[in-house]
Design a protein around this motif. Structure first.
Motif, PDB file in Angstrom:
ATOM      1  N   ASP A 237      11.552  10.308  -6.681  1.00 50.63           N
ATOM      2  CA  ASP A 237      12.719   9.390  -6.293  1.00 50.63           C
ATOM      3  C   ASP A 237      11.776   8.441  -6.141  1.00 50.63           C
ATOM      4  OD1 ASP A 237      11.322   8.374  -3.773  1.00 50.63           O
ATOM      5  OD2 ASP A 237      11.766  10.665  -2.751  1.00 50.63           O
ATOM      6  N   GLN A 238      13.004   7.104  -6.874  1.00 50.01           N
ATOM      7  CA  GLN A 238      12.842   6.104  -6.765  1.00 50.01           C
ATOM      8  C   GLN A 238      11.394   5.794  -5.959  1.00 50.01           C
ATOM      9  OE1 GLN A 238      16.548   3.771  -6.957  1.00 50.01           O
ATOM     10  NE2 GLN A 238      16.773   4.430  -9.994  1.00 50.01           N
ATOM     11  N   ARG A 239      11.647   5.751  -4.657  1.00 53.39           N
ATOM     12  CA  ARG A 239      10.717   4.835  -3.465  1.00 53.39           C
ATOM     13  C   ARG A 239       9.758   4.973  -3.937  1.00 53.39           C
ATOM     14  NH1 ARG A 239      12.078   3.896   1.665  1.00 53.39           N
ATOM     15  NH2 ARG A 239      10.111   3.423   3.225  1.00 53.39           N
ATOM     16  N   THR A 240       9.083   7.376  -3.748  1.00 51.87           N
ATOM     17  CA  THR A 240       7.840   7.052  -4.318  1.00 51.87           C
ATOM     18  C   THR A 240       7.233   6.904  -5.568  1.00 51.87           C
ATOM     19  OG1 THR A 240       8.839   9.596  -5.110  1.00 51.87           O
ATOM     20  CG2 THR A 240       8.088   8.800  -3.053  1.00 51.87           C
ATOM     21  N   THR A 241       8.274   6.688  -6.372  1.00 50.12           N
ATOM     22  CA  THR A 241       7.535   5.675  -7.798  1.00 50.12           C
ATOM     23  C   THR A 241       7.550   4.784  -7.590  1.00 50.12           C
ATOM     24  OG1 THR A 241       9.534   7.008  -9.057  1.00 50.12           O
ATOM     25  CG2 THR A 241       8.766   5.007 -10.235  1.00 50.12           C
ATOM     26  N   VAL A 242       8.228   3.735  -7.203  1.00 43.39           N
ATOM     27  CA  VAL A 242       7.650   2.584  -6.268  1.00 43.39           C
ATOM     28  C   VAL A 242       6.904   1.768  -5.789  1.00 43.39           C
ATOM     29  CG1 VAL A 242       9.047   0.037  -5.491  1.00 43.39           C
ATOM     30  CG2 VAL A 242      10.356   1.292  -6.674  1.00 43.39           C
ATOM     31  N   GLU A 243       5.684   2.874  -5.222  1.00 41.06           N
ATOM     32  CA  GLU A 243       5.486   3.573  -3.853  1.00 41.06           C
ATOM     33  C   GLU A 243       4.101   2.998  -5.114  1.00 41.06           C
ATOM     34  OE1 GLU A 243       6.178   5.622  -0.884  1.00 41.06           O
ATOM     35  OE2 GLU A 243       7.050   4.185   0.163  1.00 41.06           O
ATOM     36  N   ALA A 244       4.427   4.335  -6.303  1.00 41.93           N
ATOM     37  CA  ALA A 244       3.209   4.388  -6.667  1.00 41.93           C
ATOM     38  C   ALA A 244       2.564   3.480  -7.323  1.00 41.93           C
ATOM     39  CB  ALA A 244       3.428   5.861  -7.266  1.00 41.93           C
ATOM     40  N   GLN A 245       3.735   2.373  -8.051  1.00 42.28           N
ATOM     41  CA  GLN A 245       3.330   1.163  -8.734  1.00 42.28           C
ATOM     42  C   GLN A 245       2.799   0.459  -7.840  1.00 42.28           C
ATOM     43  OE1 GLN A 245       7.676   0.858 -10.165  1.00 42.28           O
ATOM     44  NE2 GLN A 245       7.559   2.358 -12.216  1.00 42.28           N
ATOM     45  N   VAL A 246       3.448  -0.068  -6.619  1.00 40.24           N
ATOM     46  CA  VAL A 246       2.909  -0.663  -5.815  1.00 40.24           C
ATOM     47  C   VAL A 246       0.903  -0.620  -5.465  1.00 40.24           C
ATOM     48  CG1 VAL A 246       2.470  -1.811  -3.750  1.00 40.24           C
ATOM     49  CG2 VAL A 246       5.053  -1.348  -5.190  1.00 40.24           C
ATOM     50  N   ALA A 247       1.243   0.805  -5.444  1.00 39.19           N
ATOM     51  CA  ALA A 247      -0.390   0.669  -5.008  1.00 39.19           C
ATOM     52  C   ALA A 247      -1.326   1.028  -6.534  1.00 39.19           C
ATOM     53  CB  ALA A 247       0.125   2.557  -4.687  1.00 39.19           C
TER      54      ALA A 247
ATOM     55  N   GLN B 204      -5.531  -2.547  -9.277  1.00 40.36           N
ATOM     56  CA  GLN B 204      -5.551  -3.627 -10.702  1.00 40.36           C
ATOM     57  C   GLN B 204      -6.204  -4.643  -9.287  1.00 40.36           C
ATOM     58  OE1 GLN B 204      -2.224  -3.212 -13.517  1.00 40.36           O
ATOM     59  NE2 GLN B 204      -2.228  -0.969 -13.820  1.00 40.36           N
ATOM     60  N   ARG B 205      -5.251  -5.762  -9.160  1.00 46.08           N
ATOM     61  CA  ARG B 205      -5.885  -6.846  -8.166  1.00 46.08           C
ATOM     62  C   ARG B 205      -7.035  -6.907  -7.426  1.00 46.08           C
ATOM     63  NH1 ARG B 205      -1.615  -9.950  -6.652  1.00 46.08           N
ATOM     64  NH2 ARG B 205      -2.224  -9.837  -4.176  1.00 46.08           N
ATOM     65  N   SER B 206      -7.764  -6.051  -6.950  1.00 47.81           N
ATOM     66  CA  SER B 206      -8.788  -5.370  -5.583  1.00 47.81           C
ATOM     67  C   SER B 206      -9.496  -5.940  -5.847  1.00 47.81           C
ATOM     68  CB  SER B 206      -9.087  -4.155  -5.374  1.00 47.81           C
ATOM     69  OG  SER B 206      -9.092  -3.082  -6.342  1.00 47.81           O
ATOM     70  N   ALA B 207     -10.397  -6.363  -7.826  1.00 50.41           N
ATOM     71  CA  ALA B 207     -11.436  -6.095  -8.292  1.00 50.41           C
ATOM     72  C   ALA B 207     -11.084  -8.361  -8.115  1.00 50.41           C
ATOM     73  CB  ALA B 207     -10.990  -6.944  -9.977  1.00 50.41           C
ATOM     74  N   TRP B 208     -10.452  -9.128  -7.886  1.00 54.68           N
ATOM     75  CA  TRP B 208     -10.035 -10.382  -8.218  1.00 54.68           C
ATOM     76  C   TRP B 208     -10.123 -10.797  -6.425  1.00 54.68           C
ATOM     77  CZ3 TRP B 208      -5.676 -12.745  -7.299  1.00 54.68           C
ATOM     78  CH2 TRP B 208      -4.428 -12.136  -7.331  1.00 54.68           C
ATOM     79  N   THR B 209      -8.804  -9.751  -5.579  1.00 58.96           N
ATOM     80  CA  THR B 209      -8.822 -10.549  -4.076  1.00 58.96           C
ATOM     81  C   THR B 209      -9.724 -10.373  -3.314  1.00 58.96           C
ATOM     82  OG1 THR B 209      -7.521  -8.471  -3.888  1.00 58.96           O
ATOM     83  CG2 THR B 209      -6.118  -9.451  -4.957  1.00 58.96           C
ATOM     84  N   THR B 210     -10.590  -8.769  -3.190  1.00 58.54           N
ATOM     85  CA  THR B 210     -11.341  -9.659  -2.786  1.00 58.54           C
ATOM     86  C   THR B 210     -12.896  -9.753  -2.886  1.00 58.54           C
ATOM     87  OG1 THR B 210     -11.670  -6.620  -3.453  1.00 58.54           O
ATOM     88  CG2 THR B 210     -13.880  -7.347  -2.405  1.00 58.54           C
ATOM     89  N   LYS B 211     -13.078 -11.043  -4.518  1.00 58.82           N
ATOM     90  CA  LYS B 211     -13.456 -12.028  -3.993  1.00 58.82           C
ATOM     91  C   LYS B 211     -12.935 -13.095  -3.232  1.00 58.82           C
ATOM     92  CE  LYS B 211     -15.884 -11.043  -8.937  1.00 58.82           C
ATOM     93  NZ  LYS B 211     -15.786 -11.881  -9.800  1.00 58.82           N
ATOM     94  N   LEU B 212     -11.459 -13.433  -3.180  1.00 61.19           N
ATOM     95  CA  LEU B 212     -11.147 -14.141  -2.818  1.00 61.19           C
ATOM     96  C   LEU B 212     -11.126 -14.240  -1.216  1.00 61.19           C
ATOM     97  CD1 LEU B 212      -8.010 -14.297  -5.000  1.00 61.19           C
ATOM     98  CD2 LEU B 212      -9.602 -16.476  -4.740  1.00 61.19           C
TER      99      LEU B 212
ATOM    100  N   GLY C  10      -1.015  -0.855  -9.120  1.00 56.19           N
ATOM    101  CA  GLY C  10      -0.692  -2.051  -8.753  1.00 56.19           C
ATOM    102  C   GLY C  10      -2.171  -2.925  -7.781  1.00 56.19           C
ATOM    103  N   GLN C  11      -2.072  -2.756  -6.788  1.00 50.89           N
ATOM    104  CA  GLN C  11      -3.217  -3.633  -5.617  1.00 50.89           C
ATOM    105  C   GLN C  11      -4.033  -3.037  -6.648  1.00 50.89           C
ATOM    106  OE1 GLN C  11      -1.260  -1.885  -1.854  1.00 50.89           O
ATOM    107  NE2 GLN C  11      -0.265  -3.314  -1.581  1.00 50.89           N
TER     108      GLN C  11
END
Length: 293
Positions: free
Chosen positions: A68-78, A83-91, A80-81
């Motif tokens: 459903d759209q909820r699980t799809t969005v949750e998967a997309q957010v996960a 992909q962001r973890s490489a630089w957010t961890t440094k921050l 994205g997170q």
């Protein structure tokens, strides 16, 4: 038996209906249209079984595919997170001086920080961070509590005059309204404060009022602003000599400030934004105040 009438041009049967000399042909629905309707109905029925479709009181049909759209969005957010973890961890883990020295990471801070600032801070400080009357300019490198990333981060976390147990407290008493100073004392000290950033105001006509105001300042205001009026970042008392004013630096506004007091408010973002977001914004705001024109 009724005689069947045919159209002489197309040789199709007519329905027997006639309007203004025009006879209606008995033309069947095109086969392509029928096939389209059949296929779409079959597809709709199949889709009802495959995906969530029908409400059932407090629940709904889940669908055989389990998506459903909820699980799809949750998967997309996960994703994205991740992909962001490489630089957010440094921050989140590296000292600010190392982050500031990493130009690649600072480019990410500027790009991400601009969006975060627009979503959370621009309503008060403006999208360019230049503020407005009653809201501080974050680009002039003039700070009440300090403009280093560490100090900005702390201000964001605890806020100013909030319910946070470690909140920064910043309040200008209402000296006139609460009868701590009389009318002449309010006007005299306002004249003195005005003269600190307007040297041309110290004329023969005003010098007596300014001198009287200085005496009031030393006994009433210097505890926070310092004897020279240069302020005190330990308590968030502004510098009164530099020409940067939050509420306005004209004489009438200074009189109103001394009379009625001031108490600003900065919300606490500790529970509203993630640690990485807060540190990103602290670096972004610090960068605004140190950018070269």
């Amino acid at each position: 038996m009724a005689e069947i009438e045919r159209d002489p041009v197309t040789d199709r049967e007519t329905t027997g209906h006639e309007w203004n000399g025009i006879k209606e042909l008995d033309t069947p629905v095109p086969r392509g249209v029928l096939m389209f309707l059949i296929v779409t109905h079959i597809w709709a029925i199949a889709w009802w079984f495959l995906v969530p479709a029908w409400p059932l009181g407090t629940t709904y049909t889940r669908g055989l595919l389990g998506v459903d759209q909820r699980t799809t969005v949750e998967a997309q957010v996960a994703e994205g997170q991740q992909q962001r973890s490489a630089w957010t961890t440094k921050l989140e883990t590296e000292p600010y001086d190392e982050i500031l020295a990493d130009e690649s990471l600072m480019r990410t801070v500027r790009d991400t920080g601009r969006q975060l600032f627009g979503d959370n801070c621009a309503a008060c400080h403006g999208r360019d961070g230049k503020g407005s009357k009653n809201y501080p300019d974050l680009t002039d490198d003039d700070w009440l509590w300090g403009g280093g990333p560490e100090m900005i981060e702390q201000t964001m976390r605890v806020g100013i005059n909030t319910a946070h147990p470690e909140s920064r407290i910043g309040q200008m008493p209402a000296f006139g309204r609460d009868d701590m100073l009389d009318r002449d004392q309010v006007r005299n000290v306002a004249a003195y404060v005005y003269s600190l950033s307007h040297s041309d105001y110290s004329t023969a006509d005003n010098i007596d009022r300014i001198d009287a105001g200085r005496e009031v300042f030393l006994t009433t205001c210097a505890a926070c602003h310092g004897e020279d009026g240069a302020g005190n970042r330990e308590v968030g008392a502004p510098n009164l000599t530099d020409g940067h004013w939050l509420y306005g630096g004209d004489l009438d506004t200074i009189i109103a400030t001394v009379h009625g007091g001031r108490q600003g408010h900065m919300p606490t973002w500790e529970k509203r934004l993630s640690n990485a977001d807060i540190r990103t914004l602290a670096l972004y705001v610090h960068d605004l105040g140190t950018e070269q024109p």
